[in-house]
Write a protein that holds these residues in place. Structure first.
Motif, mmCIF file in Angstrom:
data_model
loop_
_atom_site.group_PDB
_atom_site.id
_atom_site.type_symbol
_atom_site.label_atom_id
_atom_site.label_comp_id
_atom_site.label_asym_id
_atom_site.label_seq_id
_atom_site.Cartn_x
_atom_site.Cartn_y
_atom_site.Cartn_z
ATOM 1 N N HIS A 94 45.084 34.720 22.770
ATOM 2 C CA HIS A 94 45.835 35.565 23.688
ATOM 3 C C HIS A 94 44.979 36.767 24.081
ATOM 4 O O HIS A 94 44.209 37.278 23.279
ATOM 5 N N HIS A 95 45.127 37.196 25.318
ATOM 6 C CA HIS A 95 44.410 38.382 25.787
ATOM 7 C C HIS A 95 45.400 39.337 26.438
ATOM 8 O O HIS A 95 45.205 39.788 27.545
ATOM 9 N N ASP A 96 46.490 39.570 25.750
ATOM 10 C CA ASP A 96 47.530 40.395 26.358
ATOM 11 C C ASP A 96 47.368 41.853 25.952
ATOM 12 O O ASP A 96 48.209 42.423 25.275
ATOM 13 N N ASN A 134 44.654 34.535 31.657
ATOM 14 C CA ASN A 134 43.586 34.012 30.809
ATOM 15 C C ASN A 134 43.950 33.765 29.348
ATOM 16 O O ASN A 134 43.107 33.759 28.482
ATOM 17 N N CYS A 135 45.218 33.560 29.064
ATOM 18 C CA CYS A 135 45.582 33.186 27.702
ATOM 19 C C CYS A 135 45.468 31.671 27.586
ATOM 20 O O CYS A 135 45.783 30.943 28.508
ATOM 21 N N SER A 136 44.985 31.219 26.436
ATOM 22 C CA SER A 136 44.893 29.778 26.234
ATOM 23 C C SER A 136 45.304 29.484 24.810
ATOM 24 O O SER A 136 45.637 30.390 24.050
ATOM 25 N N LEU A 158 56.082 36.092 29.601
ATOM 26 C CA LEU A 158 55.075 35.161 30.112
ATOM 27 C C LEU A 158 53.689 35.793 30.081
ATOM 28 O O LEU A 158 53.539 36.969 30.385
ATOM 29 N N CYS A 159 52.698 35.014 29.763
ATOM 30 C CA CYS A 159 51.318 35.466 29.858
ATOM 31 C C CYS A 159 50.875 35.220 31.296
ATOM 32 O O CYS A 159 51.332 34.273 31.928
ATOM 33 N N ILE A 160 50.000 36.042 31.773
ATOM 34 C CA ILE A 160 49.609 35.859 33.163
ATOM 35 C C ILE A 160 48.488 34.831 33.348
ATOM 36 O O ILE A 160 48.748 33.713 33.726
ATOM 37 N N ILE A 220 53.370 32.184 26.498
ATOM 38 C CA ILE A 220 54.099 33.452 26.356
ATOM 39 C C ILE A 220 53.463 34.265 25.222
ATOM 40 O O ILE A 220 52.764 33.707 24.368
ATOM 41 N N HIS A 221 53.693 35.576 25.227
ATOM 42 C CA HIS A 221 53.239 36.418 24.122
ATOM 43 C C HIS A 221 54.428 37.186 23.580
ATOM 44 O O HIS A 221 55.441 37.326 24.266
ATOM 45 N N ASN A 222 54.309 37.662 22.356
ATOM 46 C CA ASN A 222 55.429 38.437 21.850
ATOM 47 C C ASN A 222 55.131 39.927 21.859
ATOM 48 O O ASN A 222 53.998 40.360 21.854
#
Ligand SMILES: [Zn+2]
Ligand SMILES: [Zn+2]
Ligand SMILES: [Zn+2]
Length: 138
Positions: free
Chosen positions: A89-91, A83-85, A79-81, A65-67
């Motif tokens: 994060h790449h949001d 390619n975040c690991s 929720l991150c879709i 998840i991202h904030n």
């Protein structure tokens, strides 16, 4: 849903716990972003604040998840879709806040435009929030 939850936890090498399962389920079934208080309300009395807080932090660290910062300084989570690991994060997408129902949506397909900053300014993170009316409120 159950399989998806197990898959996400397994993929991130997290053991399956009641709180992780329940909170992931909330994210997977909600259309918009969730605040800590939403999660507290929706999990009822099952988990205490600390458990929820820890679970969210684990998910943040793992790239699940991202904030999303909000103008009133509360924090929303979504929720991150893909390619975040862990730790990355790449949001870089636009967030849309509905001024009528208050829902915050990730517009995953809309990338934040690159802004050229004056010399001497080193950007770390770009955030873009668009306010207006969501589909349901028009
Ligand atoms: Zn992310
Ligand atoms: Zn709305
Ligand atoms: Zn988002």
């Amino acid at each position: 849903m159950e399989a998806k939850i197990d898959e996400i936890l397994k993929h991130n090498q997290l053991s399956v716990t009641g709180s992780r399962k329940k909170i992931l389920e909330l994210f997977l079934s909600s259309a918009g972003a969730l605040a800590h208080s939403d999660i507290e309300k929706k999990t009822g009395e099952k988990f205490d604040r600390v458990t929820i807080y820890r679970t969210l932090n684990t998910f943040l660290e793992k790239g699940i998840i991202h904030n999303i910062p909000t103008p009133d300084n509360s924090v929303l989570y979504a929720l991150c879709i893909d390619n975040c690991s862990e730790g990355h994060h790449h949001d870089n997408h636009v967030h849309f806040v509905c001024s009528s129902c208050g829902n915050t949506t990730c517009l995953q397909e809309i990338t934040i435009p690159v802004v050229q900053l004056p010399r001497g300014f080193l950007p770390e993170e770009f955030q873009m929030v668009v306010t207006g009316l969501c589909k349901a409120c028009q």
